[in-house]
Design an enzyme around this catalytic site. Structure first.
Site, short mmCIF file in Angstrom:
data_model
loop_
_atom_site.label_atom_id
_atom_site.label_comp_id
_atom_site.label_asym_id
_atom_site.label_seq_id
_atom_site.Cartn_x
_atom_site.Cartn_y
_atom_site.Cartn_z
N GLU A 127 0.96 -12.46 0.75
CA GLU A 127 1.42 -12.70 -0.61
C GLU A 127 2.93 -13.00 -0.59
O GLU A 127 3.70 -12.21 -0.06
CB GLU A 127 1.15 -11.47 -1.46
CG GLU A 127 1.57 -11.68 -2.90
CD GLU A 127 1.20 -10.49 -3.76
OE1 GLU A 127 1.68 -9.39 -3.46
OE2 GLU A 127 0.47 -10.69 -4.73
N LYS B 56 6.39 5.86 -15.20
CA LYS B 56 7.54 5.59 -14.33
C LYS B 56 7.57 4.08 -14.12
O LYS B 56 6.82 3.54 -13.31
CB LYS B 56 7.35 6.32 -12.99
CG LYS B 56 8.64 6.67 -12.25
CD LYS B 56 9.54 5.50 -11.94
CE LYS B 56 9.05 4.71 -10.73
NZ LYS B 56 9.86 3.48 -10.52
N GLY C 3 11.22 4.59 -6.99
CA GLY C 3 9.84 4.79 -6.55
C GLY C 3 9.67 5.97 -5.60
O GLY C 3 8.87 6.87 -5.87
N CYS D 253 0.62 -11.39 -9.46
CA CYS D 253 -0.36 -10.97 -8.44
C CYS D 253 -1.57 -11.89 -8.46
O CYS D 253 -2.22 -12.05 -7.43
CB CYS D 253 -0.77 -9.54 -8.70
SG CYS D 253 -1.13 -9.26 -10.42
P1 NAD Z 1 6.32 -1.89 -5.38
O1 NAD Z 1 5.02 -1.43 -4.82
O2 NAD Z 1 7.51 -1.80 -4.52
O3 NAD Z 1 6.69 -1.08 -6.71
C1 NAD Z 1 5.79 -0.88 -7.77
C2 NAD Z 1 6.10 0.44 -8.45
O4 NAD Z 1 5.87 1.50 -7.53
C3 NAD Z 1 7.55 0.58 -8.92
O5 NAD Z 1 7.59 1.29 -10.14
C4 NAD Z 1 8.17 1.43 -7.82
O6 NAD Z 1 9.27 2.18 -8.24
C5 NAD Z 1 7.02 2.34 -7.46
N1 NAD Z 1 7.10 2.93 -6.13
C6 NAD Z 1 7.72 2.44 -5.01
N2 NAD Z 1 7.58 3.29 -3.99
C7 NAD Z 1 6.85 4.34 -4.44
C8 NAD Z 1 6.36 5.54 -3.85
N3 NAD Z 1 6.61 5.84 -2.58
N4 NAD Z 1 5.63 6.38 -4.60
C9 NAD Z 1 5.35 6.10 -5.89
N5 NAD Z 1 5.79 4.98 -6.52
C10 NAD Z 1 6.53 4.11 -5.80
O7 NAD Z 1 6.03 -3.35 -5.88
P2 NAD Z 1 7.04 -4.35 -6.59
O8 NAD Z 1 7.92 -4.95 -5.57
O9 NAD Z 1 7.68 -3.66 -7.74
O10 NAD Z 1 6.01 -5.45 -7.17
C11 NAD Z 1 5.56 -6.52 -6.42
C12 NAD Z 1 4.16 -6.26 -5.91
O11 NAD Z 1 3.29 -5.76 -6.94
C13 NAD Z 1 3.48 -7.49 -5.40
O12 NAD Z 1 2.88 -7.26 -4.15
C14 NAD Z 1 2.39 -7.79 -6.45
O13 NAD Z 1 1.27 -8.49 -6.05
C15 NAD Z 1 2.03 -6.46 -6.94
N6 NAD Z 1 1.50 -6.58 -8.29
C16 NAD Z 1 0.16 -6.43 -8.51
C17 NAD Z 1 -0.37 -6.58 -9.77
C18 NAD Z 1 -1.84 -6.41 -10.08
O14 NAD Z 1 -2.18 -6.33 -11.25
N7 NAD Z 1 -2.72 -6.37 -9.12
C19 NAD Z 1 0.48 -6.87 -10.82
C20 NAD Z 1 1.83 -7.04 -10.56
C21 NAD Z 1 2.32 -6.88 -9.30
#
Ligand code: NAD
Length: 463
Positions: free
Chosen positions: A371, A170, A203, A279
């Site tokens: 962040e 997803k 999500g 990240c």
């Molecule tokens: P997000 O958590 O909103 O979304 C990430 C994914 O989770 C998306 O596919 C989204 O659709 C899904 N999602 C959202 N709500 C959900 C739920 N209730 N249940 C299951 N899935 C759900 O994050 P974002 O805004 O897409 O990305 C930015 C964040 O991601 C930043 O905080 C960043 O640091 C983090 N990030 C971490 C890494 C790492 O490797 N540690 C890498 C990239 C991004």
């Protein structure tokens, strides 16, 4: 605008069960460029069933044959490198050069690395009178963010498939087009039907349905700490394996023995890369008080070399842009000194944020703790090494870091940092090294052999 109707389930593109759609926006010009289906729990269920049905045969496929399919996938990604780069530029806004070299190039390397690893990886080990077998965990639910639309997918899917797991992906709603290209490449590579499945969707709908599905054995999630916490709780409740790659607030620590110009200049370049949407971005730069003003001057000059609309792309969405601008305003309100950039939009169109540097940032400020995920750097001043260490380790995160200085002193400092990856004197990114966080940056590791073990169970046979 291109309208896509299918999702890749059980080896074919199939229409979604419902009628919901997601608009994909080009963040450089704010135009809608495509529409994809918003998958429902029903679509997720169909995908998980296909993955379950495909699992026994794929798990029993010899590693050499799995390696052959991964090599074919690598080749398909090579053939599509230009198309992937153009798609990442269109839906994420990454400038063409990094889109080609990093966004489209790194996944080729990572996929190839797993094909190669299968040639040598010991799926069996002897411990005394036991033979320990490493077996695939089962069906993997992979949930990815938008910041590296293909790399984040490949960092989960390639090791999962290498291990003998089957996958339901997803991807982030902002960047589904790159994920669709990936599914096409998987299809071309000749994986059996059901081994890899793609459900595009929101999500809280499709993502949540995948996390909660009984037919999923392991959830691998990359995204925000807030959502990751909920995903981890749901997986824990169901006693499901879970890997979480979450946020960061990584520090670049410049010890007095460092080459100050190089350390500050590369630190700014690091923080601006992918418009700061990383990240592991080094967003806090820690400098000794005697070198601090010189570092501020170098940072101001270095950031002037980064231009929105040229080497610095927009943020992925209006929401992300507003979030980042909110942090810049908070930095000003809490008394940080603005050295470059600021909250004003640098261009009339697109979700651009000006490359921004703050000095006189103290550890208690919001911009030193949270962040930001944008092109914003905080310069902090320390009195001695102990204070630098307290500052470096003084956030809830622990994903990455950097140390600059005389090599012995830099390594000694790095050993005391609470972070999963630390670059010494500009050490390069290694796609085979384990990637993941201490503390609230996550659970588990991705990439290389360590990334493969996430997808394996151990079983001991006693003789
Ligand atoms: P997000 O958590 O909103 O979304 C990430 C994914 O989770 C998306 O596919 C989204 O659709 C899904 N999602 C959202 N709500 C959900 C739920 N209730 N249940 C299951 N899935 C759900 O994050 P974002 O805004 O897409 O990305 C930015 C964040 O991601 C930043 O905080 C960043 O640091 C983090 N990030 C971490 C890494 C790492 O490797 N540690 C890498 C990239 C991004």
């Amino acid at each position: 605008m291109k309208i896509h109707e299918g999702m890749y389930i059980d080896g074919a593109w199939r229409p979604a069960a419902g009628t919901g759609t997601i608009a994909v926006v080009n963040p450089s010009d704010e135009q809608v460029i495509a529409q994809v289906p918003a998958g429902s729990a029903e679509d997720v269920d169909a995908a998980v069933r296909a993955a379950r049905a495909a699992f026994p045969a794929w798990a029993a496929t010899p590693p050499a044959e799995r390696a052959a399919r991964l090599t074919a996938l690598r080749d398909a990604l090579v053939a599509r490198q230009d198309e992937v780069a153009a798609t990442v530029t269109a839906e994420l806004g990454a400038p063409p050069k990094p889109a080609h070299a990093v966004h489209a190039g790194l996944p080729v390397v990572v996929t190839g690395s797993y094909a190669e690893l299968l040639g040598t990886y010991p799926f069996e080990e002897k411990i005394g009178n036991s033979t320990v077998l490493l077996e695939p965990v089962g069906v993997v639910g992979a949930i990815t963010p938008w910041n590296f639309p293909l790399h984040q997918v490949v960092a989960k899917v390639a090791p999962a498939l290498a291990a003998g797991c089957t996958v339901v992906l997803k991807p982030a709603e902002e960047t589904p087009l790159t994920a669709r290209l990936f599914a096409e490449a998987v299809h071309e590579a000749g994986f059996p039907a059901g081994v890899f499945n793609l459900v595009t969707g929101l999500g809280p709908v499709a993502g949540q349905a995948l996390v909660e599905h009984d037919g999923v054995d392991l959830i691998s999630f990359t995204g925000s700490t807030g959502v990751g916490r909920r995903v981890g709780a749901a997986a824990g409740g169901a006693v499901k394996r879970v890997a979480l790659e979450l946020g960061g607030k990584s520090a670049s620590v410049i010890l007095p023995g460092a080459d100050l110009a190089e350390a500050v200049g590369l630190g700014i370049a690091n923080a601006m890369f992918n418009s700061g949407q990383r990240c592991n971005a080094l967003t806090r730069v820690l400098v000794h008080k005697d070198q601090y003003e010189e570092a501020v001057a170098i940072a101001a000059e270095a950031v002037a070399g980064h231009t929105p609309g040229k080497d610095v792309g927009p943020l992925v969405s209006a929401d992300q842009r507003d979030r980042v601008v909110g942090y810049i305003e908070k930095g000003l309100a809490e008394g940080a000194r603005l050295v470059a950039g600021g909250p004003e939009a640098p261009l009339d169109r697109g979700y651009y944020v000006a490359p921004t540097v703050f000095a006189d940032v103290t550890p208690d400020m919001t911009i030193a703790q949270e962040e930001i995920f944008g092109p914003v750097v905080a310069l902090l001043k320390y009195e001695d090494e102990e204070e630098a260490l307290r500052m470096a380790n003084g956030t809830v995160y622990g994903l990455a870091g950097a140390v600059w200085g005389e090599p012995g002193a830099a390594v000694a400092f790095a050993r005391r940092m609470e972070a999963g990856q630390v670059d010494i004197n500009g050490g390069r990114f290694n796609p085979l090294a384990p990637f993941g966080g201490y503390k609230q940056s996550g659970v588990g590791r991705e990439l290389g052999a360590h990334g493969l073990t996430e997808y394996l169970h151990t079983k001991s046979l006693q003789f």
